[in-house]
Design a protein around this motif. Structure first.
Motif, PDB file in Angstrom:
ATOM      1  N   GLY A 191      28.498 108.161  30.896  1.00  0.00           N
ATOM      2  CA  GLY A 191      28.221 107.800  29.515  1.00  0.00           C
ATOM      3  C   GLY A 191      28.516 106.341  29.229  1.00  0.00           C
ATOM      4  O   GLY A 191      27.759 105.667  28.509  1.00  0.00           O
ATOM      5  N   GLU A 192      29.610 105.818  29.795  1.00  0.00           N
ATOM      6  CA  GLU A 192      29.983 104.420  29.587  1.00  0.00           C
ATOM      7  C   GLU A 192      28.965 103.485  30.243  1.00  0.00           C
ATOM      8  O   GLU A 192      28.574 102.465  29.656  1.00  0.00           O
ATOM      9  CB  GLU A 192      31.372 104.157  30.169  1.00  0.00           C
ATOM     10  CG  GLU A 192      32.500 104.880  29.439  1.00  0.00           C
ATOM     11  CD  GLU A 192      33.847 104.658  30.106  1.00  0.00           C
ATOM     12  OE1 GLU A 192      33.947 103.757  30.964  1.00  0.00           O
ATOM     13  OE2 GLU A 192      34.795 105.385  29.783  1.00  0.00           O
ATOM     14  N   ALA A 193      28.552 103.819  31.458  1.00  0.00           N
ATOM     15  CA  ALA A 193      27.559 103.001  32.156  1.00  0.00           C
ATOM     16  C   ALA A 193      26.235 103.009  31.397  1.00  0.00           C
ATOM     17  O   ALA A 193      25.595 101.964  31.225  1.00  0.00           O
ATOM     18  CB  ALA A 193      27.358 103.515  33.580  1.00  0.00           C
ATOM     19  N   LEU A 194      25.839 104.170  30.925  1.00  0.00           N
ATOM     20  CA  LEU A 194      24.577 104.297  30.190  1.00  0.00           C
ATOM     21  C   LEU A 194      24.612 103.463  28.916  1.00  0.00           C
ATOM     22  O   LEU A 194      23.627 102.785  28.580  1.00  0.00           O
ATOM     23  CB  LEU A 194      24.322 105.769  29.853  1.00  0.00           C
ATOM     24  CG  LEU A 194      23.010 106.097  29.125  1.00  0.00           C
ATOM     25  CD1 LEU A 194      21.817 105.644  29.960  1.00  0.00           C
ATOM     26  CD2 LEU A 194      22.927 107.595  28.845  1.00  0.00           C
ATOM     27  N   ALA A 195      25.741 103.488  28.203  1.00  0.00           N
ATOM     28  CA  ALA A 195      25.875 102.702  26.974  1.00  0.00           C
ATOM     29  C   ALA A 195      25.738 101.209  27.260  1.00  0.00           C
ATOM     30  O   ALA A 195      25.124 100.465  26.478  1.00  0.00           O
ATOM     31  CB  ALA A 195      27.219 102.997  26.311  1.00  0.00           C
ATOM     32  N   ALA A 196      26.292 100.767  28.385  1.00  0.00           N
ATOM     33  CA  ALA A 196      26.214  99.347  28.757  1.00  0.00           C
ATOM     34  C   ALA A 196      24.771  98.944  29.060  1.00  0.00           C
ATOM     35  O   ALA A 196      24.334  97.846  28.694  1.00  0.00           O
ATOM     36  CB  ALA A 196      27.099  99.074  29.966  1.00  0.00           C
ATOM     37  N   ILE A 197      24.041  99.841  29.718  1.00  0.00           N
ATOM     38  CA  ILE A 197      22.642  99.545  30.051  1.00  0.00           C
ATOM     39  C   ILE A 197      21.788  99.521  28.782  1.00  0.00           C
ATOM     40  O   ILE A 197      21.025  98.583  28.539  1.00  0.00           O
ATOM     41  CB  ILE A 197      22.079 100.584  31.049  1.00  0.00           C
ATOM     42  CG1 ILE A 197      22.918 100.631  32.315  1.00  0.00           C
ATOM     43  CG2 ILE A 197      20.631 100.241  31.415  1.00  0.00           C
ATOM     44  CD1 ILE A 197      22.701 101.899  33.147  1.00  0.00           C
ATOM     45  N   LEU A 198      21.937 100.545  27.963  1.00  0.00           N
ATOM     46  CA  LEU A 198      21.153 100.638  26.724  1.00  0.00           C
ATOM     47  C   LEU A 198      21.500  99.496  25.766  1.00  0.00           C
ATOM     48  O   LEU A 198      20.658  99.070  24.972  1.00  0.00           O
ATOM     49  CB  LEU A 198      21.393 101.985  26.044  1.00  0.00           C
ATOM     50  CG  LEU A 198      20.836 103.214  26.770  1.00  0.00           C
ATOM     51  CD1 LEU A 198      21.324 104.502  26.111  1.00  0.00           C
ATOM     52  CD2 LEU A 198      19.311 103.175  26.805  1.00  0.00           C
ATOM     53  N   GLY A 199      22.748  99.024  25.847  1.00  0.00           N
ATOM     54  CA  GLY A 199      23.184  97.928  24.981  1.00  0.00           C
ATOM     55  C   GLY A 199      22.853  96.553  25.527  1.00  0.00           C
ATOM     56  O   GLY A 199      23.305  95.542  24.979  1.00  0.00           O
ATOM     57  N   ASN A 200      22.066  96.499  26.600  1.00  0.00           N
ATOM     58  CA  ASN A 200      21.662  95.236  27.224  1.00  0.00           C
ATOM     59  C   ASN A 200      22.859  94.376  27.637  1.00  0.00           C
ATOM     60  O   ASN A 200      22.794  93.152  27.635  1.00  0.00           O
ATOM     61  CB  ASN A 200      20.751  94.437  26.274  1.00  0.00           C
ATOM     62  CG  ASN A 200      19.422  95.105  26.033  1.00  0.00           C
ATOM     63  OD1 ASN A 200      18.538  95.091  26.892  1.00  0.00           O
ATOM     64  ND2 ASN A 200      19.265  95.723  24.869  1.00  0.00           N
ATOM     65  N   GLN A 201      23.954  95.035  28.016  1.00  0.00           N
ATOM     66  CA  GLN A 201      25.140  94.314  28.463  1.00  0.00           C
ATOM     67  C   GLN A 201      25.074  93.991  29.952  1.00  0.00           C
ATOM     68  O   GLN A 201      25.886  93.216  30.461  1.00  0.00           O
ATOM     69  CB  GLN A 201      26.390  95.148  28.168  1.00  0.00           C
ATOM     70  CG  GLN A 201      26.618  95.420  26.685  1.00  0.00           C
ATOM     71  CD  GLN A 201      27.703  96.455  26.451  1.00  0.00           C
ATOM     72  OE1 GLN A 201      28.572  96.670  27.303  1.00  0.00           O
ATOM     73  NE2 GLN A 201      27.652  97.128  25.305  1.00  0.00           N
ATOM     74  N   VAL A 202      24.137  94.624  30.659  1.00  0.00           N
ATOM     75  CA  VAL A 202      23.957  94.400  32.094  1.00  0.00           C
ATOM     76  C   VAL A 202      22.474  94.211  32.384  1.00  0.00           C
ATOM     77  O   VAL A 202      21.617  94.547  31.566  1.00  0.00           O
ATOM     78  CB  VAL A 202      24.504  95.587  32.922  1.00  0.00           C
ATOM     79  CG1 VAL A 202      26.013  95.688  32.802  1.00  0.00           C
ATOM     80  CG2 VAL A 202      23.839  96.895  32.499  1.00  0.00           C
ATOM     81  N   THR A 203      22.197  93.684  33.565  1.00  0.00           N
ATOM     82  CA  THR A 203      20.805  93.468  33.961  1.00  0.00           C
ATOM     83  C   THR A 203      20.116  94.781  34.320  1.00  0.00           C
ATOM     84  O   THR A 203      18.975  95.031  33.908  1.00  0.00           O
ATOM     85  CB  THR A 203      20.736  92.524  35.180  1.00  0.00           C
ATOM     86  OG1 THR A 203      21.505  91.356  34.935  1.00  0.00           O
ATOM     87  CG2 THR A 203      19.293  92.150  35.488  1.00  0.00           C
ATOM     88  N   ALA A 204      20.815  95.606  35.103  1.00  0.00           N
ATOM     89  CA  ALA A 204      20.222  96.844  35.604  1.00  0.00           C
ATOM     90  C   ALA A 204      21.284  97.923  35.722  1.00  0.00           C
ATOM     91  O   ALA A 204      22.486  97.644  35.696  1.00  0.00           O
ATOM     92  CB  ALA A 204      19.554  96.602  36.964  1.00  0.00           C
ATOM     93  N   GLY A 205      20.827  99.147  35.876  1.00  0.00           N
ATOM     94  CA  GLY A 205      21.742 100.267  36.068  1.00  0.00           C
ATOM     95  C   GLY A 205      21.312 101.084  37.262  1.00  0.00           C
ATOM     96  O   GLY A 205      20.135 101.097  37.636  1.00  0.00           O
ATOM     97  N   ILE A 206      22.285 101.752  37.864  1.00  0.00           N
ATOM     98  CA  ILE A 206      21.975 102.609  39.003  1.00  0.00           C
ATOM     99  C   ILE A 206      22.846 103.856  38.949  1.00  0.00           C
ATOM    100  O   ILE A 206      24.048 103.787  38.692  1.00  0.00           O
ATOM    101  CB  ILE A 206      22.150 101.846  40.340  1.00  0.00           C
ATOM    102  CG1 ILE A 206      21.688 102.716  41.520  1.00  0.00           C
ATOM    103  CG2 ILE A 206      23.584 101.353  40.517  1.00  0.00           C
ATOM    104  CD1 ILE A 206      21.416 101.922  42.783  1.00  0.00           C
ATOM    105  N   SER A 207      22.215 104.993  39.132  1.00  0.00           N
ATOM    106  CA  SER A 207      22.923 106.276  39.138  1.00  0.00           C
ATOM    107  C   SER A 207      21.959 107.337  39.637  1.00  0.00           C
ATOM    108  O   SER A 207      20.804 107.040  39.950  1.00  0.00           O
ATOM    109  CB  SER A 207      23.418 106.617  37.725  1.00  0.00           C
ATOM    110  OG  SER A 207      24.220 107.787  37.752  1.00  0.00           O
TER     111      SER A 207
END
Length: 313
Positions: free
Chosen positions: A181-197
């Motif tokens: 959930g924390e990683a997803l929030a960071a991705i959706l919030g444009n806090q990171v370039t990309a996400g992986i899971s």
């Protein structure tokens, strides 16, 4: 005669193995893959009359190694104790220099598998894997990746992607989050370039159009998934995140056989198969010496990858 019959029935009943009241440790926060696996096991084992009562306890932290250490130390010889884990735990044991490893429990079976997905926010200017790799080559540190525990499957996948792209994997900017959930929030919030899971972690947001799926780590395209493999994109990377169940240390052969039989009954049930289908999990059931050999092989290969990434010396 009546007393003899009653005594015989009582003797027969007590000779039968009692139905276990299992407790399953999910060594992570609620909502993640291990927690979902444990609670799905709980549901199926009760509905299939494998166990009349199954409890799930969350013991999060350090890629599962805190829960693993607690489980191993507190449950020696307890045939009613189980713990879920997986590929993430293999890496976490190495990167955390954990004093407890999977050799300190009794591996029972591999249960499920999922491939990794690489995503970006829908508003990202990056449209495909080629664009992501172009940015990574230009400045590895400027491309931030959100994923799970350090040294886990997500981290390993990013390291392999960098290596396949000719980028020094020790220079990747990987941000580890303790929960999906924390990683997803960071991705959706444009806090990171990309996400992986795991693909299942992002599926709802991909379908809703808030995340763009760039690629999956499968060896070939997945049915119903509109995304290329990394191999199609020119990166020789295939990675599967698998999950397992283990029993306590110090079990007798008879106790281990009983637990293995219960898990096999669960894994072969129509109920379990429906749960796998509904959740998009692959059935990768493997038990016995074959699973133990696969586990040993994965530990060896993971150590080599983590040395390449610079997480293990």
């Amino acid at each position: 005669m009546k007393q003899f019959v009653l005594a015989s029935l009582f003797a027969a009943a007590t000779a039968l193995p009692a139905m276990a009241d299992y407790t399953i440790i999910a060594p992570a926060n609620p909502g993640g893959g291990w927690d979902q696996t444990a609670r799905t096991m709980q549901t199926v084992m009760q509905e299939e009359d494998i166990s009349k009562s199954v409890q799930v306890q969350n013991v999060p932290g350090a890629g599962g190694t805190i829960g693993l250490a607690q489980f191993a130390s507190q449950n020696k010889g307890n045939p009613d104790a189980l713990i879920v884990g997986g590929y993430v735990m293999v890496g976490a044991i190495l990167t955390n220099n954990s004093p407890v490893s999977l050799k300190d429990v009794t591996p029972i079976a591999r249960l499920t598998g999922e491939y990794e997905a690489i995503v970006v926010p829908a508003a990202s200017p990056i449209q495909d894997v080629a664009g992501l790799i172009e940015a990574l080559k230009a400045d590895p540190g400027a491309v931030s990746w959100a994923g799970g525990s350090a040294g886990g499957t997500d981290h390993i996948a990013v390291g392999l992607i960098a290596k396949a792209a000719g980028v020094d994997p020790t220079k990747i900017n990987y941000i580890a989050y303790s929960g999906g959930g924390e990683a997803l929030a960071a991705i959706l919030g444009n806090q990171v370039t990309a996400g992986i899971s795991s693909l299942g972690e992002f599926e709802a947001q991909i379908q809703a159009g808030t995340l763009r799926l760039l690629a999956v780590t499968a060896p070939e395209r997945l049915e119903g998934v509109d995304a290329p493999t990394l191999q199609e994109a020119g990166l020789d990377v295939v990675l599967e995140n698998w999950r397992m169940v283990a029993a306590a240390p110090g079990l007798s052969d008879e106790q281990k056989a009983k637990v293995t039989a219960d898990i096999e009954k669960m894994a072969k049930s129509e109920n379990w198969q429906k749960q796998l289908s509904d959740k998009g999990w692959m059935d990768t059931y493997l038990a016995g010496p074959e699973f133990e050999a696969q586990l040993e092989q994965d530990v060896t290969s993971t150590e080599a990858i983590l040395k390449d990434i610079g997480l293990v010396k």
